[in-house]
Motif scaffolding. Structure first.
Motif, PDB file in Angstrom:
ATOM      1  N   GLY A1016       0.595  -1.328   0.007  1.00 15.29           N
ATOM      2  CA  GLY A1016       0.100   0.168   0.016  1.00 15.29           C
ATOM      3  C   GLY A1016       0.770   1.322  -0.052  1.00 15.29           C
ATOM      4  N   GLU A1017       1.935   1.348  -0.684  1.00 14.18           N
ATOM      5  CA  GLU A1017       2.606   2.330  -1.087  1.00 14.18           C
ATOM      6  C   GLU A1017       2.918   2.956  -2.294  1.00 14.18           C
ATOM      7  OE1 GLU A1017       5.927   1.284   2.575  1.00 14.18           O
ATOM      8  OE2 GLU A1017       6.435   1.272   0.226  1.00 14.18           O
ATOM      9  N   ALA A1018       2.997   4.185  -2.718  1.00  8.18           N
ATOM     10  CA  ALA A1018       3.174   4.840  -3.855  1.00  8.18           C
ATOM     11  C   ALA A1018       4.319   5.742  -3.969  1.00  8.18           C
ATOM     12  CB  ALA A1018       1.911   5.734  -4.054  1.00  8.18           C
ATOM     13  N   PHE A1019       4.985   5.660  -5.227  1.00  5.66           N
ATOM     14  CA  PHE A1019       6.151   6.568  -5.400  1.00  5.66           C
ATOM     15  C   PHE A1019       5.619   7.405  -6.540  1.00  5.66           C
ATOM     16  CE2 PHE A1019      10.348   6.830  -7.676  1.00  5.66           C
ATOM     17  CZ  PHE A1019      10.742   7.939  -6.818  1.00  5.66           C
ATOM     18  N   PHE A1020       5.839   8.646  -6.305  1.00  2.00           N
ATOM     19  CA  PHE A1020       5.293   9.777  -7.195  1.00  2.00           C
ATOM     20  C   PHE A1020       6.616  10.410  -7.816  1.00  2.00           C
ATOM     21  CE2 PHE A1020       1.551   9.355  -4.671  1.00  2.00           C
ATOM     22  CZ  PHE A1020       0.541   9.626  -5.590  1.00  2.00           C
ATOM     23  N   ASP A1021       6.869   9.879  -9.023  1.00  2.00           N
ATOM     24  CA  ASP A1021       8.192  10.185  -9.589  1.00  2.00           C
ATOM     25  C   ASP A1021       7.974  11.322 -10.867  1.00  2.00           C
ATOM     26  OD1 ASP A1021      10.670  10.701 -10.864  1.00  2.00           O
ATOM     27  OD2 ASP A1021      11.089   8.447 -11.458  1.00  2.00           O
ATOM     28  N   PHE A1022       8.215  12.671 -10.513  1.00  2.00           N
ATOM     29  CA  PHE A1022       8.001  13.646 -11.628  1.00  2.00           C
ATOM     30  C   PHE A1022       9.229  13.602 -12.633  1.00  2.00           C
ATOM     31  CE2 PHE A1022       4.959  14.398  -8.622  1.00  2.00           C
ATOM     32  CZ  PHE A1022       3.720  14.713  -9.280  1.00  2.00           C
ATOM     33  N   SER A1023       9.944  12.804 -12.611  1.00  2.87           N
ATOM     34  CA  SER A1023      11.292  12.780 -13.545  1.00  2.87           C
ATOM     35  C   SER A1023      10.719  13.161 -14.952  1.00  2.87           C
ATOM     36  CB  SER A1023      12.175  11.660 -13.532  1.00  2.87           C
ATOM     37  OG  SER A1023      12.848  11.597 -12.354  1.00  2.87           O
ATOM     38  N   GLY A1024      11.442  13.730 -15.922  1.00  3.76           N
ATOM     39  CA  GLY A1024      10.931  14.069 -17.240  1.00  3.76           C
ATOM     40  C   GLY A1024      10.056  15.348 -17.281  1.00  3.76           C
ATOM     41  N   THR A1025       9.733  16.052 -16.051  1.00  2.73           N
ATOM     42  CA  THR A1025       9.066  17.230 -16.146  1.00  2.73           C
ATOM     43  C   THR A1025       9.906  18.294 -16.676  1.00  2.73           C
ATOM     44  OG1 THR A1025       7.719  16.566 -14.313  1.00  2.73           O
ATOM     45  CG2 THR A1025       7.934  18.980 -14.549  1.00  2.73           C
ATOM     46  N   SER A1026       9.395  19.332 -17.380  1.00  5.96           N
ATOM     47  CA  SER A1026      10.000  20.459 -17.878  1.00  5.96           C
ATOM     48  C   SER A1026      11.247  21.142 -17.001  1.00  5.96           C
ATOM     49  CB  SER A1026       9.509  21.302 -18.835  1.00  5.96           C
ATOM     50  OG  SER A1026       8.620  20.654 -19.861  1.00  5.96           O
ATOM     51  N   PRO A1027      12.094  21.903 -17.545  1.00  5.51           N
ATOM     52  CA  PRO A1027      12.907  22.666 -16.784  1.00  5.51           C
ATOM     53  C   PRO A1027      12.034  24.130 -16.140  1.00  5.51           C
ATOM     54  CG  PRO A1027      14.100  22.021 -18.597  1.00  5.51           C
ATOM     55  CD  PRO A1027      12.874  21.586 -18.747  1.00  5.51           C
ATOM     56  N   GLU A1028      12.630  24.533 -15.412  1.00  8.31           N
ATOM     57  CA  GLU A1028      12.238  26.045 -14.958  1.00  8.31           C
ATOM     58  C   GLU A1028      11.819  26.731 -15.960  1.00  8.31           C
ATOM     59  OE1 GLU A1028      14.347  29.609 -12.682  1.00  8.31           O
ATOM     60  OE2 GLU A1028      14.628  27.880 -11.620  1.00  8.31           O
ATOM     61  N   VAL A1029      10.777  27.485 -15.918  1.00  4.56           N
ATOM     62  CA  VAL A1029      10.417  28.256 -17.171  1.00  4.56           C
ATOM     63  C   VAL A1029      10.624  29.680 -16.788  1.00  4.56           C
ATOM     64  CG1 VAL A1029       8.463  26.849 -17.664  1.00  4.56           C
ATOM     65  CG2 VAL A1029       7.984  28.655 -16.030  1.00  4.56           C
ATOM     66  N   TYR A1030      10.911  30.430 -18.056  1.00  5.99           N
ATOM     67  CA  TYR A1030      10.890  32.024 -17.956  1.00  5.99           C
ATOM     68  C   TYR A1030       9.805  32.564 -17.716  1.00  5.99           C
ATOM     69  CZ  TYR A1030      13.070  36.426 -18.865  1.00  5.99           C
ATOM     70  OH  TYR A1030      13.371  37.758 -18.911  1.00  5.99           O
ATOM     71  N   GLY A1031       9.050  32.319 -16.825  1.00  9.57           N
ATOM     72  CA  GLY A1031       7.607  33.066 -16.627  1.00  9.57           C
ATOM     73  C   GLY A1031       7.305  32.623 -15.192  1.00  9.57           C
ATOM     74  N   ASN A1032       6.075  32.701 -14.889  1.00  9.02           N
ATOM     75  CA  ASN A1032       5.699  32.593 -13.454  1.00  9.02           C
ATOM     76  C   ASN A1032       4.906  31.442 -12.995  1.00  9.02           C
ATOM     77  OD1 ASN A1032       3.176  33.280 -14.217  1.00  9.02           O
ATOM     78  ND2 ASN A1032       3.070  35.461 -13.614  1.00  9.02           N
ATOM     79  N   TRP A1033       4.846  30.343 -13.740  1.00  9.13           N
ATOM     80  CA  TRP A1033       3.989  29.108 -13.380  1.00  9.13           C
ATOM     81  C   TRP A1033       4.832  28.168 -12.980  1.00  9.13           C
ATOM     82  CZ3 TRP A1033       4.140  31.802 -18.020  1.00  9.13           C
ATOM     83  CH2 TRP A1033       4.983  31.000 -19.028  1.00  9.13           C
ATOM     84  N   ALA A1083      10.012  33.198 -10.771  1.00  2.00           N
ATOM     85  CA  ALA A1083       8.731  33.745 -10.546  1.00  2.00           C
ATOM     86  C   ALA A1083       7.925  32.613 -10.179  1.00  2.00           C
ATOM     87  CB  ALA A1083       8.298  34.638 -11.635  1.00  2.00           C
ATOM     88  N   VAL A1084       6.960  32.663  -9.313  1.00  2.00           N
ATOM     89  CA  VAL A1084       5.949  31.600  -8.872  1.00  2.00           C
ATOM     90  C   VAL A1084       4.766  31.894  -8.569  1.00  2.00           C
ATOM     91  CG1 VAL A1084       8.135  30.290  -7.961  1.00  2.00           C
ATOM     92  CG2 VAL A1084       6.733  31.907  -6.434  1.00  2.00           C
ATOM     93  N   VAL A1085       4.318  33.124  -8.827  1.00  4.80           N
ATOM     94  CA  VAL A1085       2.944  33.544  -8.527  1.00  4.80           C
ATOM     95  C   VAL A1085       2.047  32.656  -9.133  1.00  4.80           C
ATOM     96  CG1 VAL A1085       2.578  35.193 -10.300  1.00  4.80           C
ATOM     97  CG2 VAL A1085       1.605  35.673  -8.191  1.00  4.80           C
ATOM     98  N   GLY A1086       2.171  32.111 -10.415  1.00  3.99           N
ATOM     99  CA  GLY A1086       1.321  31.360 -11.100  1.00  3.99           C
ATOM    100  C   GLY A1086       1.375  29.909 -10.685  1.00  3.99           C
ATOM    101  N   GLY A1087       2.412  29.510 -10.114  1.00  6.14           N
ATOM    102  CA  GLY A1087       2.571  28.010  -9.911  1.00  6.14           C
ATOM    103  C   GLY A1087       1.388  27.579  -8.693  1.00  6.14           C
ATOM    104  N   ASN A1088       1.139  28.451  -7.815  1.00  8.55           N
ATOM    105  CA  ASN A1088       0.013  28.006  -6.951  1.00  8.55           C
ATOM    106  C   ASN A1088      -1.031  27.878  -7.467  1.00  8.55           C
ATOM    107  OD1 ASN A1088      -0.327  27.810  -3.981  1.00  8.55           O
ATOM    108  ND2 ASN A1088      -1.433  29.624  -4.067  1.00  8.55           N
TER     109      ASN A1088
END
Length: 1737
Positions: A1016-1033, A1083-1088
């Motif tokens: 009953g365990e889970a591993f959430f691996d977000f490898s392959g996610t894009s790099p930091e963006v030049y924006g605020n998301w 910038a992170v205002v849009g990430g949330n």
């Protein structure tokens, strides 16, 4: 009890949901007569109150009163009654059929409401159904004048509203345009209206005109929002009008029936009814919106008038415990009224006694889940009820009380068993508890082998303790959220079950006194006789509080006073018996928190100062006052009271009662049995003292006096119990969690977090926190592990743990008692800068023992744009003040200067660049003070807990609750693994699922989810996610953790606490440097607010839980240097395996409220033109995604507008074959009427008069054709008898099951793409294979989702509606599926049933036609056809041969294959009848071109782009425009732009070589699949084209048409199949089935002449030809392209450029034909109209 006039009886009656209580006073008797009856007992009487009066009159007079005769009134002085008729009708949705009239643009105002979800962890987003069936949008509008100085005196359109505000009548009401709309409602059988028009609270003229018109036309009930509650805020006012229109006719009907049971005697029956505000009203003034709390209000009147000031001077807490719920109220000398409350999803805006209800009562279910005891919120109900009721029920609180001896069977009515004469079943209850004990003890031994088994009694006691704690929570909330100490109150206990729990509840709350009235079992009825008659008047008045405004308010008060006195005098009250109270509804300027302030007592002869009283009340409730703010007057209210002096408590005469018990019973207290004496209250004289333990029987109520308590009989015959304080520490297990204490601590910890939240809401100043509720509060252990997080805003869930942990590491040993920390930086565990977190470490004897924290969204924190949500920020410092660590309070001293510096002067890493600081410093400081206060409240409550249990125990259970949550999540992961195993990759014990989704810029969120099924365990691996963006998301890591914990909590589907344990079986890996783990400069205002939603979609999709929701918060900010405004806009929720997505709500990671439209226009320089659902934006599927929202705002002065949104490029994805939801779009309509697309993220300076239009995304659909077919087969296999259409009419759905959207779907589907065409296109039979049911339309199943046995019924109705009889088909569908749209339901059902039975044979033939089954069409037995159909669909593996061989049932198979005799031969099936050819010509089937034809069409793409771009108009009756499609077609930004197009729909190519190749390919393929089989793309895997001789003969015309119609723009993947059916006429359509017309030959000779050179027909000529065309085509299959083509052929010209005009002509013709058909139908009566289906045999 007062004198009884002239030997007459007085009756006080409370008609409850289960029982009706009657209290009657007899002349000359000191004691009243009490009677209890079942509220519903049709076998014995029609009405319980009448029956009670009849029986008591018989008893009093000695004369028999037959039930068949009327009850005489000559012996009745008066009747006072409360009733739950209105409440039950509202809860069960059994009110009157009503329609809602609203201002145009606001049709969905009440459906959206405040856009918040009722339960943030409910993926289905279950909301109560609407009260109204139909909506009428009234074309009228008034607006508030914001610049009064520039208003001309001569302006006729500007008038002064009743509130004193100036309003401009922009669009007067057009009664003549409204009349036919209202007439249409009457024709549908709807004769009740609710009316809410914008700003009618101050300008009611338009509503009044609507009422006059409606009443003159025959409407029987018109409820005006302006008359019921003339207060600003359209949403609650509209709900109130709906409730009143919905309930008032029901109440009036009941009251008429009640009064009709009495004769008039010497005069009319004197009867008054209890209202929700605690006052009585005559029948003529008793209306729906004031009746919903009628019964509970009587109880409050009862205890307050008999106990307060008589038995005690302490404030009272009313505790009314019933079977399914418990009502809690407060009285301290006056009734505490609220102006607004919510019941069953309906907001009611009217004065009501404040009563809080918790779902815990005697019938609450008992469960043992995940190692903890659970009580409720589900109830066993009255049927079957608890186990002891002998009806096969489940364990409930009543069963636990029976085990413990709190319920005495000897004194409980013997009304159980088959003959209803047996007592409670103690043995059955004990048996069930023994089974549960075995389960619990096995669990405990697994946790601790040395654990001692719990006995049945210990388990029952544990459940009762948990139930008591559940009921304590609302009591604490009711008192402490208003600044009152709970322990300073006395508990006034009544109701059937309340006295059994009174002592335990009082002790838990720290109370010293319990009061139980001698009529506690019928106190609500008794209270009716003590209530006064009340009349209220209220009017709006908008002004700043001052000398002039107070004088004007006094003048308005005087006018209202005269009116209420006049009304009371009409009812017979003299001046000396009338009291009045006056109120002003006041608030601070800039806030929405108003307080209804009663006029203070005169001081020294001068009138009381409302402002002083308001300030005192505000500070008492919220903890502070705003010195520099104006006080605003909102409303003036007057309450007139006609004093009745009817029932008055009086002391009992001294008696010779004894304290001798009548029996002894064993009762379980603590951990042992006690021999407990039982007393009867009627045997006890006043002054008797009884020490606990003891039982006092008070009628049918059992009063439990616990050990160490003392009961005293008062002079009024009531019971006062004194609770002895116990100051010892409660000993509980620390090492291993006690299963009972675990549940109690869960309640206590969560209660602490909730009370922190209420303190923050009360003490804050900003709109975001106080009104939009954008905050969260949490409690943490000494290791910073989350213990409890109140479920406020999901994006904050679990995220604050990272913040607290970072602060612990940063400050180390430098934390001292009295320190308070503040932070908002993402690298310090923050989400985005506007979310400021305040953390308070808590010390005990110098040791850090735990933390409390609160996070709130500050509307202004600095940055490059007002509102601190800049769309184009690229670095963190552009977004405002960024604080990693600062001591906001240092050793008890608030550091105002330091925090002000940080907020006003944010740092920038760009040399010379100055970033603006906060624009609202005082608001920031006020909210920070509120957060400190909230933390302090949490500290106080935890210290109380420590005092009660000890520090070691509290800290142990902080750990235990986390372990408990961990176990729940592990079990969930195991169960989810089993559900998704089919679609996952299996590696050992692990399942691996990979999912990803893209942001609008193309950056990818990739998830590899690994679930260990065994552990009953889970591993959430977000490898392959894009790099930091030049924006605020970019999203800080805490945001991802919050999204994961939210998803897990939703999937658990059990009410577990939100704590760190939820993440214990979960590992999360986020690659550093990705945009889910950005640098501290990003910038992170849009990430949330944006990325968090996308993470949630990816996680839930991986779990196959539901389709994607709107995936965005649609953040809108606007303002200037003087103000700022921020809102998030809801959208469509994703559909799931058993539900449609909900429309127009906040999804997943947010749940903030929307500002009311009238408040929005009153406070800000805006006009709201439209706020409604974006129809058809949800993705299609077996279950459709929810629709988004359309919001159009006109700005009335220049402002800076910022929009921060997503899902403007990629639509929310569907799941399991469901279609994607529509993408969002943002537009600006400029002053010169240009419509400019803003993109997803933008900042723009808007001028006055410009309009912002925001279209939010819809949710993804769930389920495609395969899921539908499986459900269809299952339904038909198990419900064969439902196949016969005639039997369908036996089913009837209640009105609550008439969802508006489903009805609209029927209407759209009937006049849109043909379901028959869609089915015919994809259904085929391959030789040697089973039936391939690829694509029976999803809509048919969607409409029948309520009951699977309705599937076939609706399939018949939707698939085979009558040709060109659109209105008839709508009506038949409505009746067929349970929607009854007509007045005479039974008559119409019978009529339609007869019609459907007559045409059943034809409809079955049509269905067989679609399924490619040929049957004996000369057969006259519908049963044979039915059997053929059922057997065919039941047998998915039935072969063609088996169908051919089955001759017994009349089957006969004919070849329908695609084999051609020659390249020029027709593709029609050999032997196909002319009728079948006609069916094919109408079916709209499209053939797919060959690869060569796709290549040939490339050079024509540019010429066809315009036609493709106009695709949305390509239907006879078009759906709502999709404006973002227009934009993206122009911009070339479609989702699937880089993917090859699946098919290119074109006409036959003129190339002989190509034709030859096509023929060869077709022949070869035909051989490979066998003779008699159709060739479809789904079979071959490649596009195919069937040759047609008729098509080749028309080669020149086809070539010309092809160039005009060939699509060049690539379609969205979702809409590909449905759109290609609407592009061009099929090869089997009339163009290919008939010889070329002369006009067609003429066109071939002309070649490619220009439009200018062609002679264009007139509109009249086209109108005539269109009429003829429409008589020949099927509305369900024809498209605009078909009509345009046939028109072009007729006139020999190109008409594509006139398609808009042609569409108008088509609409006119359809309306005319529908009118003609209605006349024919009326003339035909009940003829065989339904039997003619356009293709009559």
């Amino acid at each position: 009890m007062g004198s009884v006039e002239g030997g007459k009886l007085r009756f006080c009656i409370d008609r409850g949901g289960t029982f009706t209580d009657v209290y009657a006073e007899f002349p000359g008797r000191s004691e009243g007569r009490v009677m209890k009856l079942l509220s519903v007992d049709p076998a014995n009487y029609d009405d319980a109150p009448v029956e009670g009066i009849r029986r008591i009159l018989e008893e009093f007079t000695g004369e028999k009163i037959p039930r068949s005769s009327k009850v005489p009134t000559n012996k009745i002085e008066w009747v006072r009654m409360g009733t739950t008729v209105a409440t039950n009708a509202l809860l069960e949705r059994k009110g009157e059929r009503i329609a809602l009239c609203v201002t145009r643009g606001f049709r969905d105002l009440l459906r959206i409401g405040n856009q918040a979800r009722p339960n943030i962890f409910d993926l289905t987003v279950s909301k109560p159904s609407n009260l109204y069936e139909e909506i009428v949008e009234i074309d009228e509008r008034v607006e508030l004048v914001i610049d009064e100085a520039n208003v001309s005196d001569s302006s006729d359109s500007v008038v002064q509203g009743v509130s004193g505000q100036l309003v401009r009548v922009v669009k007067p009401l057009n009664e003549e345009a409204l009349r036919p709309l209202l007439k249409g409602l009457l024709n549908k059988g709807i004769s009740c209206l609710a009316v809410v028009l914008m700003h009618s609270y101050t300008y009611p003229n338009h509503e009044t005109s609507v009422a006059k018109l409606a009443m003159s036309m025959g409407f029987k009930q018109v409820s005006l929002s302006s008359a019921l509650t003339p207060m600003v805020r359209a949403v609650p006012r509209g709900f109130t009008a709906c409730v009143d229109a919905y309930l008032t006719p029901v109440i009036k009907e009941y009251l008429r029936g009640f009064v009709s049971k009495f004769d008039e005697g010497t005069g009319e029956l004197n009867v008054l009814f209890m209202q929700s505000d605690g006052g009585l009203a005559p029948e003529s003034r008793f209306s729906g919106h004031k009746a919903v709390l009628s019964g509970p209000a009587g109880g409050v009147v009862g205890y307050s008038q008999t106990l307060f000031g008589i038995e005690t001077n302490k404030p009272l807490i009313g505790f009314d415990m019933g079977g399914t719920s418990t009502d809690v109220s407060r009285y301290a000398g006056s009734y505490e009224h609220v102006i607004e409350t919510q019941i069953s999803g309906a907001i009611i805006q009217a004065p009501q006694i404040e009563i809080n209800t918790v779902a815990a009562g005697g019938g609450s279910k008992l469960k043992f889940q995940f190692g903890a005891f659970k009580v409720g919120p589900e109830s066993v109900g009255a049927h079957p009820g608890p186990v002891c009721y002998r009806k096969g029920g489940e364990l409930a609180v009543t069963d636990a009380n029976l085990i413990l001896g709190y319920v005495i069977p000897d004194y409980f009515p013997s009304i159980f068993g088959p003959s209803e004469d047996q007592p409670l079943d103690v043995n059955a209850t004990k048996t069930e508890f023994e089974k549960l004990a075995e389960q619990i003890n096995i669990y405990r031994r697994n946790q601790d082998p040395a654990a001692k088994d719990m006995t049945v009694e210990e388990i029952a006691q544990g459940f009762v303790n948990v139930a008591n704690e559940t009921m304590c929570r609302p009591i604490r909330q009711l008192t402490e959220m208003k600044g009152h100490e709970t322990k300073n109150h006395a508990l006034a206990c009544f109701g059937g079950a309340g006295p059994q729990h009174a002592c335990a509840i009082a002790r838990s709350l720290g109370m010293k006194e319990v009061l139980i009235h001698r009529f506690c079992g019928i106190l609500s009825a008794y209270g009716m006789g003590m209530a006064d008659v009340v009349e209220e008047e209220q009017g709006p008045y908008s002004a700043v509080y001052g000398l002039e405004s107070v004088l004007e308010a006094s003048n308005r008060e005087a006018a209202l006073l005269n009116r209420v006195k006049w009304k009371l005098q009409l009812q017979g009250f003299q001046e000396e018996n009338i009291r009045t109270e006056t109120y002003l509804n006041l608030r601070y300027e800039g806030t929405d928190t108003a307080i209804m302030v009663k006029r203070p007592n005169d001081d020294g002869g001068s009138k009381g100062d409302y402002a002083f009283e308001f300030t005192r009340l505000f500070q008492q409730e919220y903890g502070f006052k705003l010195e520099s703010r104006n006080i605003m007057i909102c409303d003036v209210r007057v309450r007139g009271i006609g004093v009745t002096n009817i029932l008055k408590p009086r002391a009992l005469p001294p008696g010779s009662g004894t304290t001798k018990s009548v029996a002894q019973y064993k009762v379980y207290f603590g951990n042992s049995w006690h021999n407990t004496p039982l007393f009867k209250l009627e045997d006890l004289a006043c002054g008797c003292v009884i020490s606990g333990p003891a039982i006092i029987m008070n009628g049918n109520s059992t009063v439990i006096v616990e050990p160490s308590c003392k009961a005293v009989i008062t002079n009024y015959g009531n019971i006062k119990i004194e609770i002895e304080s116990i100051h010892k520490v409660v000993e509980v297990s620390k090492e291993v969690a006690d299963v009972v204490q675990l549940s109690i601590f869960n309640h206590r910890f969560m209660g602490i977090a909730e009370q922190m939240g209420r303190t923050l809401q009360r003490t804050s100043i900003s709109t975001n926190i106080k009104e939009r509720l954008d905050f969260s509060c949490a409690l943490f252990g000494p290791d910073a592990g989350l213990v409890a997080n109140a479920p406020h805003v999901p994006v904050h869930l679990g995220a604050m743990s990272s913040t607290v942990r970072w602060q612990m590491k940063y400050w180390g040993d430098n934390l001292k008692e009295g320190d308070v920390l503040v932070t908002n930086h993402p690298c310090a565990g923050g989400s985005h800068l506007p979310d400021i977190t305040v953390v308070t470490p808590v010390f005990d004897k110098g040791e850090l023992v735990f933390f409390v924290a609160s996070r709130g969204h500050h509307a202004e924190i600095g940055g490059i744009t007002p509102g601190s949500m800049p769309p184009f920020s690229k670095s963190i410092w552009e977004e405002g003040a960024a604080i990693k660590a600062f001591k906001l309070v240092k050793e008890g001293i608030f550091q105002e200067e330091g925090i002000s510096q940080l907020l006003l002067f944010p740092s920038s890493e760009q040399p010379g660049q100055k970033i603006p600081g906060t624009r609202r410093l005082q608001d920031n400081l006020s909210d920070l003070h509120a957060q400190i206060a909230a933390n302090q409240r949490g500290i106080s409550l935890i210290k109380e807990l420590i005092e009660q249990y000890g520090l070691e125990t509290v800290q142990s259970y902080m750990n235990h609750v986390q372990v408990n949550a961990e176990g729940a999540v592990r079990e969930m992961l195991k169960s989810v693994a089993a559900k998704v195993s089919d679609s996952a990759k299996v590696e050992g014990d692990s399942l691996i699922i990979e999912e990803e989704d893209s942001m609008d810029d193309g950056s990818v969120i990739h998830l590899k989810l690994t679930i260990d099924q065994k552990r009953g365990e889970a591993f959430f691996d977000f490898s392959g996610t894009s790099p930091e963006v030049y924006g605020n998301w970019n999203a800080p890591e805490a945001v991802t953790a919050a999204a994961v914990i939210y998803c897990l909590r939703c999937l658990v589907d059990v009410d577990i606490p939100l704590n760190q344990g939820c993440l214990a079986p979960v590992k999360i890996y986020i690659p550093p440097g990705s945009f889910l783990s950005p640098s501290d400069k990003a910038a992170v205002v849009g990430g949330n607010v944006l990325t968090s939603q996308r993470i949630t979609d990816v996680v839930l999709t991986a779990f196959q839980a539901c389709a994607c929701s709107q995936g965005c918060m649609n953040n809108l900010t606007f303002g200037d240097d003087t103000f700022g405004y921020y809102e998030t806009i809801g959208g469509g929720c994703g559909a799931g395996p058993g539900w449609d997505g909900t429309s127009g709500v906040q999804c997943h990671m947010t749940n903030t409220r929307m500002t009311d439209p009238e408040i929005f226009e009153q406070r800000y320089p805006v006009l709201l033109h439209r706020f409604g659902l974006r129809e058809n934006s949800g993705g299609a599927g077996v279950h459709r995604g929810g629709d988004g929202i359309v919001r159009e705002i006109e700005f009335r002065r220049p402002v800076v507008v910022s929009i921060l949104s997503e899902r403007r490029v990629h639509g929310p994805r569907g799941l399991k074959g469901g279609k994607d939801g529509a993408r969002g779009a943002n537009y600006l309509v400029t002053k010169d009427k240009r419509k400019v697309y803003l993109g997803g993220k933008n900042t723009v300076e808007v001028q006055a008069g410009e309009i912002l239009q925001i279209l939010t995304p819809g949710g993804g659909g769930w389920g495609g054709s395969s899921e539908f077919c499986e459900t269809l087969r299952a339904s038909m296999a198990t419900e064969k008898e439902q196949v016969a259409v005639g039997e369908a009419m036996e089913l009837e759905s209640p009105r609550s099951e008439r969802p508006t959207r489903e009805r609209k779907t029927v209407e759209r589907f009937v006049v849109g793409e043909s379901p028959r065409a869609s089915a015919s296109k994809t259904l085929s039979i391959e030789k040697g294979k089973g039936t391939q049911l690829k694509d029976i339309p999803n809509v048919a199943f969607k409409l029948s989702k309520r009951k699977t046995d309705e599937t076939l019924q609706l399939l018949h109705t939707v698939l085979f509606g009558k040709k060109s009889k659109v209105h008839t088909l709508k009506k038949n569908i409505g009746l067929f599926s349970g929607f009854v749209w007509v007045e005479n339901e039974e008559k119409q059902r019978t009529k339609v049933k007869e019609k459907l039975e007559k045409c059943v044979r034809g409809k079955l033939l049509d269905l067989c036609d679609v399924l490619n089954i040929t049957v004996n069409k000369t057969s006259t037995k519908k049963e044979e056809l039915t059997t053929v159909l059922v057997d065919f669909l039941e047998s998915p593996h039935a072969t063609t041969d088996s169908l051919l061989a089955d001759k017994e049932k009349g089957k006969k198979r004919k070849s329908r294959g695609s084999t051609s005799k020659s390249p020029s031969s027709s593709n029609a099936t050999v032997g196909q009848s002319k009728k079948k050819q006609k069916l094919d010509s109408k079916s709209g089937k499209k053939s797919k071109p060959s690869i060569e034809e796709e290549q040939d069409s490339d050079d024509d793409k540019s010429k066809s782009s315009q036609i493709e771009n106009d695709h949305d108009d390509d239907s006879i009756v078009g759906e709502a425009e999709s404006e973002q499609e227009e934009h993206h077609s122009d911009e070339g930004t479609d989702d699937d732009e880089d993917e090859p197009e699946k098919y290119m729909v074109v006409e036959k190519s003129s190339s002989k070589k190509s034709a030859k190749k096509d023929t060869e390919k077709t022949e070869v393929k035909s051989k490979s699949v066998g003779k008699g089989s159709h060739v479809t793309p789904s079979e071959t895997g490649k596009p195919t084209k069937k040759p047609s001789s008729s098509a080749s003969k028309k080669e020149p015309a086809a070539e010309s048409n092809r160039k005009a119609k060939t699509p060049s723009r690539k379609k969205k993947k979702d809409d590909e199949e449905s759109e290609e059916d609407n592009e061009v006429p099929t090869k089997g359509a009339s163009a290919s089935k008939k010889k070329p017309s002369k006009s067609s030959e003429k066109e071939q000779g002309k070649g490619k002449g220009t439009k200018a050179a062609e002679k264009q027909p007139s509109r009249e000529e086209m109108h005539s030809v269109v009429t003829n065309i429409l008589k020949e085509v099927d509305f369900n299959t024809a498209t605009l392209s078909d009509i345009l083509r046939q028109l072009g052929e007729h006139f020999g010209v190109e008409l594509m450029h006139r398609k808009t005009e042609v569409k108008e002509i088509i609409t006119e013709v359809i309306e005319s034909m529908s009118d003609d058909e209605e006349e024919e139908e009326e003339a035909a009566g009940s003829g065989d109209e339904a039997g003619k289906d356009g293709d009559d045999e």
